[in-house]
Design a protein around this motif. Structure first.
Motif, short mmCIF file in Angstrom:
data_model
loop_
_atom_site.label_atom_id
_atom_site.label_comp_id
_atom_site.label_asym_id
_atom_site.label_seq_id
_atom_site.Cartn_x
_atom_site.Cartn_y
_atom_site.Cartn_z
N GLU A 236 61.01 49.64 118.26
CA GLU A 236 61.06 50.56 117.13
C GLU A 236 62.18 50.16 116.17
OE1 GLU A 236 61.52 54.36 119.07
OE2 GLU A 236 59.37 54.77 118.88
N LEU A 237 61.97 50.46 114.91
CA LEU A 237 63.03 50.23 113.93
C LEU A 237 63.53 51.58 113.42
CD1 LEU A 237 61.78 50.77 110.81
CD2 LEU A 237 60.66 48.62 111.29
N ILE A 238 64.69 51.58 112.79
CA ILE A 238 65.25 52.80 112.24
C ILE A 238 64.89 52.86 110.76
CG2 ILE A 238 67.36 54.15 111.84
CD1 ILE A 238 66.55 53.80 114.78
N GLY A 239 64.09 53.85 110.39
CA GLY A 239 63.65 53.93 109.00
C GLY A 239 63.04 55.28 108.68
N ASP A 240 62.69 55.44 107.41
CA ASP A 240 62.02 56.64 106.93
C ASP A 240 60.52 56.39 107.00
OD1 ASP A 240 60.66 58.45 105.08
OD2 ASP A 240 62.66 59.03 104.39
N ARG A 241 59.82 57.06 107.91
CA ARG A 241 58.41 56.79 108.13
C ARG A 241 57.59 56.97 106.86
NH1 ARG A 241 53.77 59.42 108.78
NH2 ARG A 241 52.15 58.50 110.14
N GLU A 242 57.81 58.06 106.12
CA GLU A 242 57.01 58.34 104.93
C GLU A 242 57.20 57.26 103.86
OE1 GLU A 242 54.69 60.61 104.94
OE2 GLU A 242 55.36 60.97 107.01
N GLN A 243 58.44 56.79 103.71
CA GLN A 243 58.68 55.76 102.72
C GLN A 243 58.06 54.43 103.14
OE1 GLN A 243 62.77 55.51 101.53
NE2 GLN A 243 62.79 57.56 100.63
N LEU A 244 58.11 54.12 104.43
CA LEU A 244 57.47 52.90 104.92
C LEU A 244 55.96 52.98 104.76
CD1 LEU A 244 59.58 52.24 108.15
CD2 LEU A 244 59.71 51.02 105.97
N VAL A 245 55.39 54.14 105.03
CA VAL A 245 53.94 54.34 104.82
C VAL A 245 53.59 54.08 103.36
CG1 VAL A 245 52.13 56.10 104.70
CG2 VAL A 245 53.51 55.88 106.77
N GLN A 246 54.38 54.63 102.43
CA GLN A 246 54.10 54.46 101.01
C GLN A 246 54.20 53.00 100.60
OE1 GLN A 246 53.11 57.03 98.75
NE2 GLN A 246 52.54 55.12 97.73
N ALA A 247 55.21 52.29 101.10
CA ALA A 247 55.40 50.88 100.75
C ALA A 247 54.22 50.04 101.22
CB ALA A 247 56.70 50.36 101.35
N VAL A 248 53.79 50.24 102.47
CA VAL A 248 52.67 49.47 103.01
C VAL A 248 51.37 49.87 102.33
CG1 VAL A 248 51.36 48.95 105.10
CG2 VAL A 248 53.84 49.14 105.22
N LEU A 249 51.21 51.16 102.04
CA LEU A 249 49.99 51.66 101.41
C LEU A 249 49.77 51.02 100.04
CD1 LEU A 249 47.61 53.65 101.58
CD2 LEU A 249 49.10 55.38 100.57
N ASN A 250 50.82 50.90 99.25
CA ASN A 250 50.70 50.28 97.93
C ASN A 250 50.19 48.83 98.04
OD1 ASN A 250 51.70 52.62 96.77
ND2 ASN A 250 53.76 51.82 96.47
N ILE A 251 50.73 48.09 99.01
CA ILE A 251 50.33 46.69 99.17
C ILE A 251 48.91 46.58 99.70
CG2 ILE A 251 50.86 44.55 100.40
CD1 ILE A 251 53.79 45.42 100.41
N LEU A 252 48.57 47.42 100.69
CA LEU A 252 47.23 47.34 101.28
C LEU A 252 46.16 47.75 100.28
CD1 LEU A 252 45.97 46.50 103.92
CD2 LEU A 252 46.10 48.86 104.71
N ARG A 253 46.45 48.72 99.43
CA ARG A 253 45.48 49.10 98.40
C ARG A 253 45.30 47.98 97.38
NH1 ARG A 253 46.84 55.48 97.90
NH2 ARG A 253 45.10 56.20 99.19
N ASN A 254 46.38 47.27 97.07
CA ASN A 254 46.25 46.10 96.19
C ASN A 254 45.34 45.05 96.82
OD1 ASN A 254 47.88 47.18 94.24
ND2 ASN A 254 49.54 45.73 94.45
#
Length: 360
Positions: A236-254
């Motif tokens: 596991e990494l230490i991070g903000d789950r919602e922000q990581l979801v948003q970051a990956v979501l933007n790339i995957l939608r592209n």
């Protein structure tokens, strides 16, 4: 001629600890020794390489075989800076290469020392990317704050007009003004980015990837396939789950938009050890690749895609990738992109070590 003493006599574990790739060749240009760095750089195992012709074991050197033979015949070495080495089907690597004749028993061989430069070039590129992103973000935030106040005044004036002229004809005009102001307000808010401090906790990176995959797969056409290749050993990494979801979501939608109605998208996770991000070396980093077989990104655009308002789609806002880069940057990471027609890979690098790392 003056020959270098043989380094192959040094204990193997000492040479294996070096960050320079070391390979020694005999008088027939067959591999006598190869250290672990060379194995990693060229993707060849020591068991296979030793005893093989150098150009068979390391085909990246096929174009330079004659120069190696000449160095052996003349007993003179050479140094090549920023040499581009390429294996068929693979991406070129940039190295500094030093070739030195040396005595191997009764015969003369060659000592080849190869320093991969891609790491140094990538560190410089990452530092430049982060500096450019920070500068453009500060500019955008300043402009966005300047725009917000007039927008509030325009919306307030439209509401007053709506109360002053309640008939339907004027209401239609004031509704248009209010609707467009709200649209611009939303755009400005997106330019300003997340307005909260990251709430960092232990996050399973694969849970994030699977959550995003399910969201995007639900809106994808039938002809689009999703493939997963995860390393289950990643902690596991230490991070903000919602922000990581948003970051990956933007790339995957592209990626989904790039493949259109038919294509393939792959999600991959790996760990990288002793990896440098923005001049900071981390003991352990997770690499998340989002790969698609779409039309690719034009070379003229590849260095600009993380700038705000840069987009290749008429309906795009050009904010998705800059926001993703910003969110990953707040986690100490970086996003990189490589693209050619039929293959585009966005790679997200996130530190897994709790400490901030050490300067590279």
């Amino acid at each position: 001629m003056k020959l270098a003493p043989s380094k192959s006599a040094a204990p193997a574990h000492i040479l294996d600890a070096q960050t320079t790739a070391v390979i020694s060749l005999d008088s027939a240009l067959r591999v006598v020794f190869i250290n672990s760095t060379a194995e990693s750089v060229f993707g060849v195992s020591r068991r296979y390489a030793i005893g093989e012709l150098f150009t068979h074991a390391v085909p990246q050197f096929i174009p330079h075989a004659e120069r190696l033979r000449e160095a052996l015949r003349a007993g003179t070495g050479f140094i090549e800076r920023e040499l581009q080495l390429r294996k068929s089907g693979d991406q070129a690597i940039t190295v500094d290469c030093t070739v030195t004749p040396m005595q191997l028993g009764k015969h003369v061989g060659l000592l080849i020392e190869i320093l991969p430069m891609d790491r140094h070039l990538r560190i410089s590129r990452d530092e430049l990317l982060l500096a450019q992103q920070q500068a453009s973000r500060e500019l955008i935030r300043s402009l966005a704050h300047e725009i917000k106040n007039p927008l509030g005044g325009i919306r307030g004036a439209a509401q007053l007009l709506e109360r002053e002229f309640p008939d339907s004809e004027h209401r239609e005009y004031t509704r248009v003004i209010i609707r467009e102001v709200d649209r611009l307000q939303n755009l400005v808010n997106r330019l300003l980015g997340p307005n909260r401090v990251p709430q960092k906790t232990a996050v399973n990176v694969h849970e994030v990837l699977e959550h995003v995959r399910q969201l995007v797969e639900a809106e994808a056409p039938r002809g689009v396939s999703f493939m997963r290749d995860y390393d289950p050993s990643i902690p596991e990494l230490i991070g903000d789950r919602e922000q990581l979801v948003q970051a990956v979501l933007n790339i995957l939608r592209n990626a989904l938009q790039a493949v259109g109605d038919e294509g393939a998208i792959a999600l991959r996770s790996r760990t990288r050890r002793q990896y440098t991000i923005g001049g900071i070396r981390h003991r352990l980093v997770v690499q998340i690749d989002i790969e698609d077989d779409g039309h690719g990104i034009p070379p003229a655009m590849i260095d600009k895609i993380f700038y705000p308002m840069v987009t290749m789609r008429a309906e795009g806002t050009g904010l998705g990738l800059p926001i993703s880069q910003y969110l990953i940057h707040t986690h100490g990471g970086v996003i990189e992109c490589k693209s050619r027609p039929g293959n585009t890979v966005f790679s997200i690098y996130l530190p897994l070590d709790v400490s901030a790392g050490t300067p590279a």
